[in-house]
Motif scaffolding. Structure first.
Motif, PDB file in Angstrom:
ATOM      1  N   HIS A 131      68.842 -10.102 -44.833  1.00  0.00           N
ATOM      2  CA  HIS A 131      68.002  -9.439 -45.513  1.00  0.00           C
ATOM      3  C   HIS A 131      66.684  -9.986 -44.723  1.00  0.00           C
ATOM      4  N   PRO A 132      65.502  -9.169 -44.604  1.00  0.00           N
ATOM      5  CA  PRO A 132      64.315  -9.689 -43.959  1.00  0.00           C
ATOM      6  C   PRO A 132      63.690 -10.768 -44.295  1.00  0.00           C
ATOM      7  N   ASP A 133      63.632 -11.134 -45.541  1.00  0.00           N
ATOM      8  CA  ASP A 133      63.289 -12.438 -46.042  1.00  0.00           C
ATOM      9  C   ASP A 133      64.073 -13.590 -45.451  1.00  0.00           C
ATOM     10  N   GLN A 134      65.332 -13.384 -45.162  1.00  0.00           N
ATOM     11  CA  GLN A 134      66.086 -14.390 -44.416  1.00  0.00           C
ATOM     12  C   GLN A 134      65.639 -14.551 -43.016  1.00  0.00           C
ATOM     13  N   ARG A 135      65.574 -13.647 -42.143  1.00  0.00           N
ATOM     14  CA  ARG A 135      65.084 -13.692 -40.935  1.00  0.00           C
ATOM     15  C   ARG A 135      63.645 -14.312 -40.750  1.00  0.00           C
ATOM     16  N   GLY A 136      62.920 -14.002 -41.754  1.00  0.00           N
ATOM     17  CA  GLY A 136      61.421 -14.590 -41.895  1.00  0.00           C
ATOM     18  C   GLY A 136      61.442 -15.996 -41.982  1.00  0.00           C
ATOM     19  N   VAL A 137      62.264 -16.373 -42.907  1.00  0.00           N
ATOM     20  CA  VAL A 137      62.629 -17.909 -43.071  1.00  0.00           C
ATOM     21  C   VAL A 137      63.018 -18.716 -42.066  1.00  0.00           C
ATOM     22  N   ILE A 138      63.688 -17.914 -41.124  1.00  0.00           N
ATOM     23  CA  ILE A 138      64.424 -18.690 -39.770  1.00  0.00           C
ATOM     24  C   ILE A 138      63.184 -18.927 -38.931  1.00  0.00           C
ATOM     25  N   ILE A 139      62.324 -17.745 -38.697  1.00  0.00           N
ATOM     26  CA  ILE A 139      61.111 -17.833 -37.685  1.00  0.00           C
ATOM     27  C   ILE A 139      60.120 -18.886 -38.456  1.00  0.00           C
ATOM     28  N   CYS A 140      59.876 -18.931 -39.698  1.00  0.00           N
ATOM     29  CA  CYS A 140      58.962 -19.941 -40.253  1.00  0.00           C
ATOM     30  C   CYS A 140      59.414 -21.172 -40.086  1.00  0.00           C
ATOM     31  N   HIS A 141      60.651 -21.607 -40.098  1.00  0.00           N
ATOM     32  CA  HIS A 141      61.385 -22.896 -39.868  1.00  0.00           C
ATOM     33  C   HIS A 141      61.202 -23.202 -38.456  1.00  0.00           C
ATOM     34  N   LEU A 142      61.389 -22.191 -37.368  1.00  0.00           N
ATOM     35  CA  LEU A 142      61.272 -22.606 -36.023  1.00  0.00           C
ATOM     36  C   LEU A 142      59.579 -22.896 -35.889  1.00  0.00           C
ATOM     37  N   ALA A 143      58.752 -22.342 -36.323  1.00  0.00           N
ATOM     38  CA  ALA A 143      57.362 -22.754 -36.279  1.00  0.00           C
ATOM     39  C   ALA A 143      57.083 -23.930 -36.605  1.00  0.00           C
ATOM     40  N   ASP A 144      57.804 -24.440 -37.944  1.00  0.00           N
ATOM     41  CA  ASP A 144      57.497 -25.783 -38.382  1.00  0.00           C
ATOM     42  C   ASP A 144      58.082 -26.809 -37.435  1.00  0.00           C
TER      43      ASP A 144
END
Length: 817
Positions: free
Chosen positions: A403-416
Motif C-alpha cells: 500500500h502507498p502508506d507502507q512505502r511512505g513509512v519505509i521512506i520516513c523511517h530511512l529519513a529518521d
C-alpha cells in the motif's frame, strides 16, 4: 606496474612477481635474473625485421606497455594457481585457444567457416603482437578433407560418366559415406596451409604440431613435445595443434579424466586441457557454439547462463546433447575445464560462432570482460551480481504491491535513520575522505558529508514519502469502450533500475527513496571512493525496507564487476541511470546496447543576455549560473550577449564580475572579431568546461541566439535574461531544450528546486522523462481492460456492438498527509 616499468628501463632486478629466468619472445636468448639490455633488444628487433626472418612486424608494435605485459606475471600464477577473478585475465601471458568443430566448420559440416576463422586469426595475431604467447588447438581437418574428397569424387564420377556414357545427360551422382580418418588425412595439409596464409597477413609465423594420446602417455614423447612447443614460443611462432585424426584410434568408451597427472585425450577439449597444463598456460579459452555453461540444457525455457563456475557446483548442472559436430559435448568441456583448473590454468568457455561477438570474443575475454563462463576456484562470500539482480526483482515486486502508506513509512523511517545514525555515517565518510585525500577539491566536495547535508537529505526523503501516496497504481485515463467494457491506463513501476554514481554517497539514499516510492527494484553501483559510506547507508536502507519484509529490493553492487559488464545484463535490468560526469554517461550509453539509458551526454548550458535586460538581474543570474557550482551539469558554459550591449556599462560589469570570480574567458569567433586584444579564442563552441571557465559569443538577435543553442547546445538547460515579455515567450516556446528559463539561473534545473524531493538524474532524451527526473520519471503505464465476456470479434466491421469510447471521470486516491 609503474615500478616494474621503471625497473625495466633502468635494468634493475624486478620484483617478486617476475620469474627468475624470463624468455623474451622476440629474441632467441633468455633474460636471466630479471635484467635486460634494452639497446640489444631493439637492435636485434631491427635486424630481424630488416632480414625479413619470420616476417615479423617489430618496431611498430614494440611498446613499453606490451613488453611490460610480457614480463609481468601475477603472484598467483607464480605460485601455480589459477586466476581468481576475471579482471586478472589481463595478466595472462601464455594462452591456449581451443577452436571447436562447430566454430571452424560450416553449417553443412562440409568445409570451413572462413569468416569466423579469419576473425579468430586476427585476434590471436593481435595478442601475439602484444607480447603474449599464443597456442591454438584446432578442429576442422575432417570437415576440410570431407569438402575436398567430395569434390574429387564428384569430379571423378562426372569424368567417368562422360567417357563411358553415350548420352549427353549425366545420371544422378551420389557421394559415398566418407571415413573420418581419410577425410582428416586429406584435409590436414589444407587446413594448415589456410592458417599459414591467414597469419602471414599479420606478419606472424605458425607451425603445425600433430599429437595423439600416446604422445602424452610416453614420458620421452611428452618431454619432446614440451621442448618443441617451448622452442616455437621462444621464437614468437604460433603453434597450431591438432590430434592426428588420420591415425588416432577411437576413444575408449569408459575412459575419462583421471586426476591431475593422467587425462585421456578423447577430443580436442581434453587435448587443450592437457596441453594447457603441460605448458603451464595461464589461460585456456574454449570456443564452441554456445554462450557458455548453462545450469540446464540451453534450449530449455529456464536455462540460465552461468557467469562463474566453481568446482563444487557440478551437481547443480543438467547437461544437454553434445555439439552438432565433433566428439565433445558440454559435459566433456566442463570436465576438461575443471581438470585444467586443478592443474593451475584458468578457463573460459564462450561462443565462437555468434556473428555480433565473434570478431572480439577472444580479446574481450583477455581484457577481463564478462563473456562466457569463467571457471574459478575462489568462490566469493557474497552473491553474484546476477543473483543480486534476481533477488532485487523478486523483492521489488512485493514492494510494488505494498500500500502507498507502507512505502511512505519505509521512506520516513530511512529519513529518521539518517539523523539518528549520523555519527556512524560521518565516521565512515571520514574514513573515505582520508583514503581519498589525493582527489581534486571538486570530487572531495562531492564525497564529503556533514550533519547539514544529512538533515537536508532527511527533509528531501520526507517530501518523497508524501509524493509517493498517489504514484503507483494511479489511474491516468478511464474509458468505457462498450457496455460493461471499461479500459484503464494506470501507472506501474519500470522494474529493475541500475543507478551508477561516482563519489557521491548522498546519491544512495536519494535514489533508494525514489525507487521505493515508485515500487522499483534498485541496483546501486557507487564509486569505490565512497565504499565505506555507501556500505553504511545501504545497511540503513535495508533496515528501513525490512519493516515490511522487502529488504532485498535495494542492492548495493560492490563486486569486481566493471560497469561495462553490468550493462550486458539486458535480460535482467530495465533501465540504467548514470549520475556523474559526462564522460561516465557517454561510456555507459556506448556500453548499454540493449538497455535504455536515462541520462545526458553533456551539460552545455547557455545564458542569453538580451538587449532589454537589466544590470542587476544579469549580474546575479550569470554569477550564480557559472560560479555557484561550476562542475555541475547545469552550470553555464556559454554566455551569449546581444550585439547592442557590447561596449556598454552592462557588458563591462559582466566582464568585471567574471574576472572577480576568477572565471577564465574564452572568446567565440564573432566576439573575437570585435576585439583588438581578445582572450584565447575558443577551440570549440561545444565545450563543457566543468570549471571556472566559459565562452562568450555575440549574436544579433534572440532568434540567432536560439539558432546558436540548437546548433551547439546539448538540450540540457538554457536561459534568457530580458525584460521584454514577448521576446521571452518566443524564446521559451521555440527553444527545444529539456529546461528553458526566463530571468532565472540555470542552476535552478534541479530536483530539489523543482520540488521533487530529490532527482534520480537529469535527462536530455526525447522520450520518457526530460529534465530533472523525480518520482514520476520512474513510472511507466499499463492498460487494464475489464469486460463481461467480450471478444474481439464483437468489434469486427459487421459486429453488433458499437464503440462508445465514453471518457469516464478519474478519481485519485487522497493524500494521507
Amino acid at each position: 606496474m609503474l615500478l616494474q616499468r621503471l625497473s625495466l628501463c633502468a635494468g634493475l632486478p624486478l620484483g617478486p612477481r617476475i620469474k627468475s629466468t624470463i624468455i623474451c619472445p622476440r629474441l632467441a636468448k633468455p633474460l636471466t635474473q630479471g635484467k635486460w639490455d634494452w639497446q640489444t633488444c631493439i637492435h636485434s628487433h631491427t635486424h630481424t625485421h630488416n632480414t625479413g626472418l619470420h616476417r615479423y612486424r617489430y618496431l611498430c608494435r614494440i611498446h613499453l606497455e606490451n613488453i611490460t605485459c610480457i614480463l609481468s606475471v601475477s603472484l598467483a600464477r607464480a605460485n601455480g594457481n589459477s586466476f581468481a577473478h576475471r579482471g586478472e585475465l589481463r595478466q595472462a601471458k601464455r594462452i591456449v585457444v581451443k577452436l571447436g568443430s562447430a566454430v571452424v566448420t560450416r553449417g553443412d559440416e562440409c568445409g570451413l567457416a572462413l569468416g569466423r576463422l579469419a576473425s579468430v586469426v586476427e585476434q590471436v595475431a593481435m595478442l601475439q603482437n602484444q607480447g603474449r604467447e599464443m597456442m591454438i588447438v584446432t578442429s576442422g581437418a575432417v570437415a576440410f578433407g570431407k569438402q575436398r574428397l567430395r569434390h574429387e569424387i564428384l569430379l571423378s564420377q562426372s569424368v567417368r560418366q562422360a567417357l563411358h556414357s553415350g548420352q549427353n545427360q549425366l545420371k544422378d551422382m551420389s557421394v559415398p559415406v566418407l571415413e573420418a580418418r581419410a577425410c582428416a588425412a586429406a584435409g590436414q595439409s589444407g587446413l594448415m596451409a589456410l592458417y599459414e596464409a591467414m597469419f602471414t597477413q599479420y606478419s606472424t609465423c605458425t607451425a603445425q604440431v600433430l599429437v595423439t594420446n600416446l604422445d602424452f602417455h610416453d614420458d620421452q614423447k611428452r618431454q619432446n613435445l614440451n621442448s618443441t612447443l617451448q622452442e616455437l614460443l621462444r621464437m614468437n611462432i604460433v603453434p597450431i595443434i591438432n590430434t592426428n585424426d588420420a591415425v588416432v584410434p577411437p576413444p575408449e568408451p569408459n575412459s575419462d579424466l583421471q586426476g591431475v597427472n593422467v587425462i585421456s585425450i578423447k577430443d580436442n577439449d581434453s587435448l587443450a586441457a592437457r596441453l594447457a597444463v603441460e605448458m603451464k598456460a595461464d589461460l585456456l579459452i574454449a570456443l564452441s557454439d554456445v554462450e557458455g555453461l548453462y545450469d540446464s540444457p540451453p534450449g530449455s525455457d529456464d536455462a540460465k547462463l552461468i557467469d562463474i563456475f566453481y568446482p563444487g557446483d557440478q551437481q547443480s548442472i543438467t547437461y544437454g546433447t553434445k555439439s552438432r559436430v565433433g566428439l565433445g559435448g558440454m559435459e566433456a568441456k566442463v570436465k576438461a575445464a575443471l581438470w585444467a583448473l586443478q592443474g593451475g590454468t584458468s578457463v573460459v568457455i564462450a561462443n565462437g560462432t555468434h556473428p555480433k561477438v565473434t570478431g572480439h570474443v577472444i580479446t574481450d575475454i583477455v581484457e577481463g570482460k564478462k563473456v562466457g563462463t569463467f571457471f574459478s576456484e575462489v568462490k566469493p562470500a557474497g552473491p553474484t551480481v546476477e543473483q543480486q539482480t534476481e533477488m532485487a526483482r523478486n523483492s521489488g515486486r512485493t514492494l510494488a504491491a505494498l500500500h502507498p502508506d507502507q512505502r511512505g513509512v519505509i521512506i520516513c523511517h530511512l529519513a529518521d535513520l539518517l539523523v539518528e545514525k549520523k555519527e556512524e555515517i560521518l565516521a565512515a565518510n571520514k574514513t573515505d575522505m582520508d583514503l581519498a585525500a589525493n582527489l581534486s577539491s571538486a570530487l572531495l566536495n562531492r564525497l564529503s558529508l556533514s550533519p547539514a547535508k544529512l538533515n537536508s537529505l532527511a527533509i528531501g526523503l520526507r517530501q518523497i514519502a508524501v509524493a509517493s501516496q498517489d504514484s503507483v497504481g494511479r489511474v491516468l485515463r478511464r474509458t468505457r469502450v462498450a457496455h460493461n467494457l471499461e479500459l484503464e491506463q494506470i501507472t506501474v513501476p519500470i522494474g529493475v533500475l541500475l543507478v551508477i554514481f561516482e563519489a557521491r554517497p548522498d546519491c544512495l539514499p536519494q535514489v533508494s527513496a525514489l525507487a521505493i516510492a515508485s515500487g522499483n527494484a534498485l541496483l546501486a553501483k557507487g564509486g569505490k571512493e565512497a565504499a565505506n559510506t555507501n556500505r553504511v547507508l545501504h545497511e540503513l536502507t535495508q533496515e528501513a525496507l525490512d519493516i515490511h519484509g522487502v529488504k532485498e529490493a535495494v542492492q548495493l553492487v560492490n563486486t569486481r564487476e566493471e560497469v561495462e559488464d553490468l550493462c550486458r545484463l539486458d535480460k535482467m535490468i530495465d533501465l540504467i541511470i548514470p549520475r556523474g560526469s559526462s564522460q561516465l554517461v557517454r561510456n555507459i550509453q556506448r556500453a548499454a546496447k540493449s538497455i535504455p539509458v536515462l541520462g545526458h551526454s553533456e551539460g552545455i548550458c547557455h545564458v542569453y543576455v538580451d538587449s532589454e535586460a537589466t544590470i542587476d538581474k544579469v549580474i546575479k543570474i550569470v554569477r550564480d549560473s557559472k560560479c555557484d557550482y561550476p562542475a555541475a551539469c547545469n552550470a553555464m558554459e556559454t554566455l551569449l550577449v546581444h550585439r547592442d550591449i557590447l561596449r556598454t556599462t552592462l557588458f563591462d560589469q559582466i566582464i568585471d564580475m567574471l574576472r572577480t570570480e576568477r572565471v577564465k574567458i574564452h572568446a567565440g569567433p564573432r566576439f573575437a572579431s570585435y576585439l583588438t586584444f581578445s582572450p584565447s579564442e575558443v577551440k570549440s563552441l561545444r565545450t563543457e568546461y566543468g570549471d571556472l571557465e566559459c565562452c562568450i559569443e555575440v549574436v544579433d538577435s534572440m532568434q540567432e541566439a536560439i539558432d546558436h543553442i540548437h546548433r551547439y547546445g546539448s538540450s540540457h538547460t538554457d536561459v534568457i535574461v530580458t525584460e521584454n515579455e514577448d521576446t521571452a515567450e518566443q524564446f521559451l516556446q521555440q527553444l527545444d531544450s529539456a529546461c528553458v528559463f526566463w530571468n532565472t539561473s540555470s542552476r535552478f534545473a534541479d530536483g530539489y528546486r523543482f520540488g521533487l524531493g530529490a532527482e534520480v538524474g537529469i535527462s536530455t532524451a526525447r522520450i520518457h522523462a526530460r529534465g530533472p527526473v523525480g518520482l514520476e520519471g520512474l513510472l511507466t503505464t499499463k492498460w487494464v481492460l475489464r469486460g463481461d465476456g467480450h471478444t474481439a470479434a464483437d468489434f469486427s466491421e459487421h459486429g453488433t456492438l458499437k464503440y462508445l469510447h465514453e471518457n469516464l471521470p478519474v478519481t485519485q486516491p487522497q493524500n494521507c498527509c
